[in-house]
Design a protein around this motif. Structure first.
Motif, PDB file in Angstrom:
ATOM      1  N   SER A 557       0.806  -1.206   0.000  1.00 35.75           N
ATOM      2  CA  SER A 557       0.000   0.000   0.000  1.00 35.75           C
ATOM      3  C   SER A 557       0.841   1.260   0.000  1.00 35.75           C
ATOM      4  CB  SER A 557      -0.906   0.026   1.232  1.00 35.75           C
ATOM      5  OG  SER A 557      -1.846  -0.992   1.140  1.00 35.75           O
ATOM      6  N   HIS A 558       1.868   1.240   0.795  1.00 32.65           N
ATOM      7  CA  HIS A 558       2.602   2.480   1.002  1.00 32.65           C
ATOM      8  C   HIS A 558       3.408   2.866  -0.234  1.00 32.65           C
ATOM      9  CE1 HIS A 558       5.126   5.503   2.876  1.00 32.65           C
ATOM     10  NE2 HIS A 558       4.266   5.505   3.884  1.00 32.65           N
ATOM     11  N   PRO A 559       3.338   4.115  -0.617  1.00 38.52           N
ATOM     12  CA  PRO A 559       4.094   4.551  -1.801  1.00 38.52           C
ATOM     13  C   PRO A 559       5.581   4.226  -1.710  1.00 38.52           C
ATOM     14  CG  PRO A 559       2.593   6.266  -1.096  1.00 38.52           C
ATOM     15  CD  PRO A 559       2.505   5.188  -0.056  1.00 38.52           C
ATOM     16  N   TYR A 560       6.114   4.282  -0.506  1.00 34.42           N
ATOM     17  CA  TYR A 560       7.541   3.977  -0.373  1.00 34.42           C
ATOM     18  C   TYR A 560       7.816   2.500  -0.636  1.00 34.42           C
ATOM     19  CZ  TYR A 560      12.146   3.290   1.620  1.00 34.42           C
ATOM     20  OH  TYR A 560      13.448   2.943   1.800  1.00 34.42           O
ATOM     21  N   GLY A 595       5.092  16.903   8.722  1.00 35.86           N
ATOM     22  CA  GLY A 595       4.292  15.977   7.944  1.00 35.86           C
ATOM     23  C   GLY A 595       4.922  14.628   7.748  1.00 35.86           C
ATOM     24  N   CYS A 596       4.427  13.911   6.741  1.00 32.03           N
ATOM     25  CA  CYS A 596       4.941  12.593   6.421  1.00 32.03           C
ATOM     26  C   CYS A 596       6.384  12.703   5.975  1.00 32.03           C
ATOM     27  CB  CYS A 596       4.101  11.971   5.305  1.00 32.03           C
ATOM     28  SG  CYS A 596       4.820  10.456   4.646  1.00 32.03           S
ATOM     29  N   PRO A 597       7.266  11.906   6.560  1.00 32.96           N
ATOM     30  CA  PRO A 597       8.690  12.024   6.208  1.00 32.96           C
ATOM     31  C   PRO A 597       8.966  11.683   4.747  1.00 32.96           C
ATOM     32  CG  PRO A 597       8.293  10.170   7.695  1.00 32.96           C
ATOM     33  CD  PRO A 597       7.026  10.953   7.638  1.00 32.96           C
ATOM     34  N   PHE A 598       8.068  10.940   4.128  1.00 31.57           N
ATOM     35  CA  PHE A 598       8.303  10.538   2.746  1.00 31.57           C
ATOM     36  C   PHE A 598       7.767  11.577   1.748  1.00 31.57           C
ATOM     37  CE2 PHE A 598       7.414   7.518  -0.914  1.00 31.57           C
ATOM     38  CZ  PHE A 598       8.746   7.351  -1.237  1.00 31.57           C
ATOM     39  N   ALA A 599       7.051  12.555   2.284  1.00 30.91           N
ATOM     40  CA  ALA A 599       6.376  13.519   1.418  1.00 30.91           C
ATOM     41  C   ALA A 599       7.278  14.140   0.341  1.00 30.91           C
ATOM     42  CB  ALA A 599       5.706  14.601   2.265  1.00 30.91           C
ATOM     43  N   PRO A 600       8.526  14.541   0.675  1.00 30.77           N
ATOM     44  CA  PRO A 600       9.349  15.181  -0.358  1.00 30.77           C
ATOM     45  C   PRO A 600       9.638  14.279  -1.555  1.00 30.77           C
ATOM     46  CG  PRO A 600      10.298  15.531   1.823  1.00 30.77           C
ATOM     47  CD  PRO A 600       9.206  14.537   1.988  1.00 30.77           C
ATOM     48  N   ARG A 601       9.535  12.976  -1.374  1.00 29.83           N
ATOM     49  CA  ARG A 601       9.854  12.077  -2.476  1.00 29.83           C
ATOM     50  C   ARG A 601       8.624  11.341  -2.990  1.00 29.83           C
ATOM     51  NH1 ARG A 601      14.479   8.351  -0.049  1.00 29.83           N
ATOM     52  NH2 ARG A 601      15.035   7.998  -2.218  1.00 29.83           N
ATOM     53  N   CYS A 602       7.487  11.606  -2.380  1.00 33.81           N
ATOM     54  CA  CYS A 602       6.317  10.779  -2.662  1.00 33.81           C
ATOM     55  C   CYS A 602       5.547  11.282  -3.873  1.00 33.81           C
ATOM     56  CB  CYS A 602       5.401  10.746  -1.444  1.00 33.81           C
ATOM     57  SG  CYS A 602       3.952   9.717  -1.706  1.00 33.81           S
ATOM     58  N   PRO A 603       5.310  10.387  -4.823  1.00 34.64           N
ATOM     59  CA  PRO A 603       4.555  10.819  -6.003  1.00 34.64           C
ATOM     60  C   PRO A 603       3.077  11.088  -5.700  1.00 34.64           C
ATOM     61  CG  PRO A 603       4.997   8.458  -6.087  1.00 34.64           C
ATOM     62  CD  PRO A 603       5.735   8.984  -4.906  1.00 34.64           C
ATOM     63  N   GLU A 604       2.602  10.599  -4.584  1.00 35.65           N
ATOM     64  CA  GLU A 604       1.176  10.768  -4.280  1.00 35.65           C
ATOM     65  C   GLU A 604       0.934  11.818  -3.214  1.00 35.65           C
ATOM     66  OE1 GLU A 604      -0.894   6.978  -3.626  1.00 35.65           O
ATOM     67  OE2 GLU A 604       0.921   6.022  -4.386  1.00 35.65           O
ATOM     68  N   ALA A 605       1.980  12.550  -2.856  1.00 33.34           N
ATOM     69  CA  ALA A 605       1.844  13.467  -1.732  1.00 33.34           C
ATOM     70  C   ALA A 605       0.730  14.484  -1.961  1.00 33.34           C
ATOM     71  CB  ALA A 605       3.160  14.179  -1.501  1.00 33.34           C
ATOM     72  N   MET A 606      -0.013  14.736  -0.872  1.00 34.57           N
ATOM     73  CA  MET A 606      -1.107  15.711  -0.923  1.00 34.57           C
ATOM     74  C   MET A 606      -0.766  16.838   0.053  1.00 34.57           C
ATOM     75  SD  MET A 606      -4.064  12.868  -0.414  1.00 34.57           S
ATOM     76  CE  MET A 606      -3.290  12.192   1.026  1.00 34.57           C
ATOM     77  N   ARG A 608      -2.172  17.630   2.841  1.00 33.01           N
ATOM     78  CA  ARG A 608      -2.173  17.139   4.220  1.00 33.01           C
ATOM     79  C   ARG A 608      -0.850  16.483   4.613  1.00 33.01           C
ATOM     80  NH1 ARG A 608      -6.511  12.630   6.328  1.00 33.01           N
ATOM     81  NH2 ARG A 608      -6.317  13.090   8.545  1.00 33.01           N
ATOM     82  N   CYS A 609      -0.236  15.814   3.621  1.00 33.30           N
ATOM     83  CA  CYS A 609       0.988  15.054   3.886  1.00 33.30           C
ATOM     84  C   CYS A 609       2.110  15.932   4.412  1.00 33.30           C
ATOM     85  CB  CYS A 609       1.454  14.358   2.611  1.00 33.30           C
ATOM     86  SG  CYS A 609       0.226  13.268   1.899  1.00 33.30           S
ATOM     87  N   ARG A 610       2.081  17.211   4.047  1.00 29.91           N
ATOM     88  CA  ARG A 610       3.194  18.078   4.442  1.00 29.91           C
ATOM     89  C   ARG A 610       3.008  18.676   5.828  1.00 29.91           C
ATOM     90  NH1 ARG A 610       5.325  17.669  -0.438  1.00 29.91           N
ATOM     91  NH2 ARG A 610       3.872  17.837  -2.158  1.00 29.91           N
ATOM     92  N   MET A 613       1.522  14.191  10.333  1.00 36.09           N
ATOM     93  CA  MET A 613       2.230  12.916  10.292  1.00 36.09           C
ATOM     94  C   MET A 613       1.224  11.763  10.290  1.00 36.09           C
ATOM     95  SD  MET A 613       5.255  11.257  10.917  1.00 36.09           S
ATOM     96  CE  MET A 613       6.244  12.435  11.797  1.00 36.09           C
ATOM     97  N   PRO A 614       1.253  10.898   9.281  1.00 36.28           N
ATOM     98  CA  PRO A 614       0.328   9.764   9.304  1.00 36.28           C
ATOM     99  C   PRO A 614       0.790   8.706  10.312  1.00 36.28           C
ATOM    100  CG  PRO A 614       1.754   9.609   7.384  1.00 36.28           C
ATOM    101  CD  PRO A 614       2.127  10.883   8.097  1.00 36.28           C
ATOM    102  N   GLY A 615      -0.149   8.147  11.052  1.00 39.37           N
ATOM    103  CA  GLY A 615       0.194   7.079  12.004  1.00 39.37           C
ATOM    104  C   GLY A 615       0.064   5.722  11.341  1.00 39.37           C
ATOM    105  N   ALA A 627       1.222   3.452   7.230  1.00 36.14           N
ATOM    106  CA  ALA A 627       1.230   4.837   7.679  1.00 36.14           C
ATOM    107  C   ALA A 627       1.245   5.739   6.460  1.00 36.14           C
ATOM    108  CB  ALA A 627       2.444   5.099   8.559  1.00 36.14           C
ATOM    109  N   CYS A 628       0.069   6.061   5.958  1.00 35.73           N
ATOM    110  CA  CYS A 628      -0.008   6.898   4.756  1.00 35.73           C
ATOM    111  C   CYS A 628      -1.403   7.473   4.648  1.00 35.73           C
ATOM    112  CB  CYS A 628       0.311   6.060   3.520  1.00 35.73           C
ATOM    113  SG  CYS A 628       0.019   6.942   1.974  1.00 35.73           S
ATOM    114  N   TRP A 629      -1.490   8.762   4.335  1.00 37.72           N
ATOM    115  CA  TRP A 629      -2.804   9.402   4.201  1.00 37.72           C
ATOM    116  C   TRP A 629      -3.514   8.928   2.949  1.00 37.72           C
ATOM    117  CZ3 TRP A 629      -3.994  10.666   8.630  1.00 37.72           C
ATOM    118  CH2 TRP A 629      -3.194  11.434   9.477  1.00 37.72           C
ATOM    119  N   ALA A 630      -2.778   8.545   1.955  1.00 39.74           N
ATOM    120  CA  ALA A 630      -3.403   8.140   0.695  1.00 39.74           C
ATOM    121  C   ALA A 630      -3.429   6.628   0.572  1.00 39.74           C
ATOM    122  CB  ALA A 630      -2.652   8.754  -0.475  1.00 39.74           C
ATOM    123  N   ARG A 631      -3.486   5.935   1.719  1.00 34.38           N
ATOM    124  CA  ARG A 631      -3.352   4.482   1.660  1.00 34.38           C
ATOM    125  C   ARG A 631      -4.448   3.874   0.802  1.00 34.38           C
ATOM    126  NH1 ARG A 631      -4.990   5.534   6.854  1.00 34.38           N
ATOM    127  NH2 ARG A 631      -7.065   4.776   7.386  1.00 34.38           N
TER     128      ARG A 631
END
Ligand SMILES: Nc1ncnc2c1ncn2[C@@H]1O[C@H](COP(=O)(O)OP(=O)(O)OP(=O)(O)O)[C@@H](O)[C@H]1O
Ligand code: SF4
Ligand code: SF4
Ligand SMILES: [Mg+2]
Lengths: 641, 324
Positions: A557-560, A595-606, A608-610, A613-615, A627-631
């Motif tokens: 699920s997770h973009p990473y 925000g989400c630590p992966f946000a700077p590299r995430c192709p799906e970042a929104m 909210r992600c910035r 922090m998603p739990g 742990a992703c808002w766009a799961r």
């Protein structure tokens, strides 16, 4: 120690004098317990008119100077007499044995001086020491117990010193020092265990001596004070009429003698039971660590396998783990709040880029963080022991035998100067007290398990004489030496050839299969992890971003995780097209934002992600956490390869 | 053939106490300009030694190495310095290959400072450009190696190798220490660099999947000898040498296939005492240990038979159906 003593009752019984010893012990214990209650009243009933009477129906063994029942007094005095003797023996042991052992292990100068001191102390009669102390403290039980204890302690010190000196020169002590066994452990696991047998004999004799000394002091009137009385006091009031009415003196005297015999026999029986040959023979069933019900704090391998089948309890529970390195401005947070269960008997993979905190998490659990690390955790539990709160000793004990670590570079974790055999057996000999021969036997067996040819020869070789793959297998064999509940394998095959990697993976899986050893397999290679792990934990910048079953690895699920999977190169990857990569690179700056630590590299970042922090939240699949808002559980559309 | 690099019967011998060790024992290979030759084999098979032998970093005792037709086998130290601009090497261990006391920007342009006369400003610009080329940022130039991860250090080492725009880079296990994501980026980088600059690679790795992805041709090495050499596609789809098949079968994959050959149990033989005959015969799953009619494998050394689709050194090469 507990395991060592488990065969004890059986072994005690195997001694020829044991029945007599046990009979005496039982009798004295019973009399000691019920004595004052049953005979207490009769013992203090003063009848001056009936002084120094012979045996009669009222007083079976006659009466003393005040007409008291001698037998009743002797029986009622048992408890106090024995307790005083035991207390004095304890004092002597506590003072004498450690002093002697330390002196025995000290350098030659200290040894010489303490030997002289002990020799001098031995020359002074113990009873004089006791009298002197009583003169200081005044008559009474405390002064007497201390005095007798101190008076006898040089005897124990001398014995302990001689014994310790004699084993200090032996090979296994040298080996223990070489591997940095703590002084404490050296004392308990090596010296005390190996000197226990003669020491306990000595203590039995010492108890006998204390008994007599206490009685003597009470007899002299400086010990137990009226209205209390012990055998010495009973003797005192019977001795005046020794010739006319001997029973009044003989009765307590006999009690003292019998109790002395009991102490000596008991010491002998216990010492005998510590003789390993006898102990093993007598306690065979209980000797193996597996399936011992008494071993409450350590779920055993067999238990673990069963457990894994029904509700899979955790070998390790980690909650809120945080680890930082460095100071002030240059502080690097390596692990930022990791919650993780390692289930008994599972193969759990941890993947993530370098710097994601995989190894640090494992090292924290293994207690192997470097001194520069600062760790905090709500829970850091291994086999029910909370390592975060437990003392150093408890932690060491919990980890020592049940957790093993295999590192990436076998050469740097093997000591190049020490033969394989010695390195493999060090730990079990230190922690399990295995003797050389059986430890080497086990090492040979483990080397066979990991598929090393000619294991006997390997034991005598040095690490550089083995190839890289052989060294790594030797490391795994070393990890297996103590039947661990968990093996942490940190990139164990990264430095190895595919063929050797295949062998190592097979070995790990086989160990897991056969003995239910849980494996925490750390790797950056999703292909390897996907092939061997039951469950996979994906870490990014010190946090877990996804937990999933192997079956779900096709559609994480997770973009990473998806990106990681896309970057995996296997034999199906299309050489014609470029590899999927993760844009940018992981860096501490990425985690500075809220925000989400992966946000700077995430192709799906929104948006909210910035900011948020998603739990780690449960997903649809069993045990699936993301742990992703766009799961999303949608399959990856265009996975390359 | 008039390729970029031609190695012929190369033998590299390490003098030893007991007996000399022929770590590379009669190896011939060939690299065309702008292409990648992958070199795979188990640890100790002599891959690194071959790479070092080509560069004169290991004691060559027989055979020749020709670069652009010119014999460089025993080039003098001075001649080698000039070769630097043509052959470069990136080493396996990024922790050991960078000077810990030198800022990486400086380290990268070291070869340039040696060979070209550039101003400090130009050097700085170059180091920034090279750092960005390998996916780092120009501002990293003033940092020291210890401040970088293994993957970043390897990028730095690649940047350094690229500085002089060589025609051949010998890359020895350069992605072995890297994360998959970083590895993917570096492999993409190598490809891009090859397309842009026409550099050729001798890509040494024990990771078959990586070698397959990157290489045009692949040579498989076992105990100092090349046992098979072929086009990358053919080598993987139809391995002819049992050893190649064994290596392919050992590659981990998320969905493991069970049809590949497994090696016989046993260790890689001691290279000091290689088995007689075929050096793979002790572990060969279709060799004399399994097939009694193949006793010749243990006696006669198979020579590399060149065919239209490559070279294979086996008495009983596998057929296209996968079995011999
Ligand atoms: N400096 C040296 N002196 C002596 N022997 C050496 C030296 N360097 C390598 N060897 C030996 O030469 C043989 C080939 O080693 P080499 O390093 O070339 O193997 P490799 O295929 O690169 O292995 P790896 O995959 O582990 O890097 C080995 O048996 C090795 O022990
Ligand atoms: S929370 Fe947002 S930035 Fe983070 S992984 Fe999910 S989509 Fe990407
Ligand atoms: S020559 Fe024989 S032993 Fe060697 S690889 Fe071929 S079949 Fe196997
Ligand atoms: Mg190498």
């Amino acid at each position: 120690m507990r395991r060592r003593l488990r065969g004890l009752p059986a072994a005690v019984l195997s001694s020829p004098t044991a029945p007599l010893a046990l009979l005496l012990v039982a009798a004295f214990v019973v009399i000691g317990v019920i004595g004052p209650g049953v005979w207490g009243d009769a013992a203090v009933k003063v009848r001056p008119d009936l002084a120094y009477q012979g045996p009669s129906a009222r007083a079976l063994l006659g009466t003393d100077s005040l007409g008291r029942d001698v037998l009743a007094r002797t029986l009622a005095a048992t408890r106090l007499s024995l307790l005083l003797a035991i207390a004095a023996t304890c004092v002597a042991t506590v003072i004498g044995v450690p002093a002697g052992v330390l002196a025995g292990l000290a350098g030659p100068r200290v040894r010489r001086w303490t030997a002289r001191g002990v020799g001098l102390a031995l020359a002074v009669p113990g009873i004089l020491v006791a009298l002197f102390l009583i003169a200081v403290t005044g008559p009474g039980n405390l002064g007497m117990v201390l005095g007798v204890g101190i008076g006898i302690s040089p005897l124990f010190a001398r014995a302990a010193q001689t014994l310790a000196t004699s084993i200090a020169e032996l090979d296994y002590m040298a080996a223990a020092k070489v591997i940095g066994v703590s002084r404490r452990r050296l004392l308990t696991r090596y010296v005390l265990l190996n000197t226990a047998e003669p020491l306990i004999l000595q203590i039995g004799v010492g108890a006998n001596l204390s008994l007599v000394a206490v009685a003597a002091l009470s007899y002299l009137g400086v010990g137990v004070q009226a209205p209390d009385y012990d055998w010495g006091a009973v003797l005192h009031s019977g001795l005046e009429a020794l010739y006319t009415s001997p029973l009044a003196a003989i009765t307590p005297g006999a009690a003292i003698t019998l109790a002395g015999v009991m102490f000596s026999l008991l010491g002998e029986a216990i010492a005998r039971s510590l003789n390993p040959a006898l102990r093993i023979a007598a306690g065979r069933k209980e000797r193996t660590p597996r399936g011992t019900p008494a071993n409450d704090d350590a779920p055993t391998a067999e238990k673990s396998v069963e457990a894994a089948m029904d509700n899979a309890p955790a070998v390790a529970r980690i909650r809120g783990l945080q680890v930082e390195f460095g100071h002030g401005r240059s502080t690097v947070a390596a692990v930022r709040g990791v919650d993780l269960d390692i289930r008994a008997g599972e193969v759990l993979g941890v993947v993530g880029e370098s710097g994601s905190g995989k190894s640090v998490t494992a090292l924290a659990l293994a207690g192997l963080l470097p001194p520069s690390a600062r760790m905090r955790a709500a829970t850091l539990e291994f086999q029910g022991v909370d390592l975060a709160t437990a003392g150093r000793r408890a932690r060491r004990a919990a980890l020592a035998n049940r957790l093993s670590v295999v590192f990436q570079d076998p050469m740097s974790s093997l000591n190049p100067l020490i033969r394989i055999g010695r390195q493999l057996t060090e730990r079990v000999r230190v922690h399990d007290g295995l003797d050389r021969a059986s430890a080497l036997g086990r090492a040979e067996e483990r080397l066979t398990t990991v598929g090393l040819s000619a294991p006997k020869r390997r034991l005598r070789q040095y690490p550089h004489e083995l190839s890289g793959g052989m060294r790594q297998r030797a490391m795994i064999a070393m990890a297996l030496m103590s039947d661990p509940a968990l093996i942490i394998a940190d990139e164990p095959t990264t430095a190895l050839d595919v063929t050797i990697q295949r062998q190592i993976l097979d070995v790990l899986l086989e160990v897991n299969d056969r003995s239910g050893t849980a494996v925490l397999f750390i790797s950056h290679d999703l292909a390897v992890v996907g092939e061997i792990c039951d469950r996979i934990v994906v870490m990014y910048l010190g946090r877990i971003v996804e937990v999933l079953d192997r079956a779900m690895l096709d559609s994480p699920s997770h973009p990473y995780t998806r990106a990681l999977l896309g970057a995996v190169i296997d034999l199906d990857t299309d050489p014609a097209s470029p590899l999927t990569t993760i844009s940018g690179q992981a860096g501490p700056s990425d985690s500075a934002s809220a925000g989400c630590p992966f946000a700077p590299r995430c192709p799906e970042a929104m948006e909210r992600c910035r900011t948020e922090m998603p739990g780690l939240e449960p997903e649809a699949g069993v045990g699936h956490m993301v742990a992703c808002w766009a799961r999303t559980t949608a399959p990856i559309a265009e996975r390359v390869g | 053939m008039s390729g970029l690099l031609t190695v012929d019967g190369l033998r590299v011998t390490y003098p030893g106490g007991e007996r000399p060790l022929h770590a590379v024992d009669g190896v011939s290979l060939h690299i065309e300009a702008g292409t990648t030759l992958g070199l795979v084999g188990e640890s100790g098979s002599g891959k690194s030694t071959l790479g070092r032998g080509i560069l004169g970093l290991a004691p060559v005792t027989a055979g020749t190495v020709r670069l652009n037709g010119k014999d460089i086998t025993h080039a003098t130290a001075k001649a080698r310095r000039d070769l630097c601009s043509q052959i470069q090497m990136v080493f396996q261990d990024p922790y050991a290959s960078l000077n810990p006391r030198m800022p990486v920007g400086k380290a990268i342009v070291e070869p340039m400072a040696e060979h070209l006369s550039l101003s400090n400003r130009e050097l700085r610009l170059e180091s920034g450009r090279l750092l960005e080329l390998v996916g780092l940022s120009a501002s990293d130039a003033n940092r020291y190696p210890f401040q970088f991860s293994g993957g970043q250090r390897q990028r730095i080492a690649i940047a350094r190798a690229l500085a002089l725009k060589p025609s051949l880079i010998i890359a020895d296990e350069i992605t072995s220490a890297l994360d998959v994501s970083v590895q993917a980026a570096i492999l993409n980088l190598l490809r891009e660099l090859q397309r842009e600059t026409g550099v050729a690679f001798l890509f040494i790795s024990h990771n078959l999947a990586v070698v397959r992805y990157l290489s045009d041709r692949i040579a498989v090495m076992n105990l100092g000898k090349i046992v098979e050499e072929a086009d990358a596609g053919r080598l993987f789809s139809e391995p002819r040498h049992p050893y190649t098949s064994v290596l392919i079968g050992a590659v981990p994959r998320v969905h493991q296939r069970e049809d590949a050959l497994r090696p016989l149990q046993g260790d890689v033989p001691d290279p000091l005492h290689p088995p007689a005959g075929c050096r793979f015969h002790t572990r060969c799953p279709v060799g004399p240990a399994v097939r009694s009619d193949r006793g010749s494998c243990a006696v006669d050394q198979p020579l590399g038979e060149s065919g239209p689709d490559g070279t294979v050194a086996c008495h009983f090469p596998l057929t296209s159906s996968g079995r011999s």
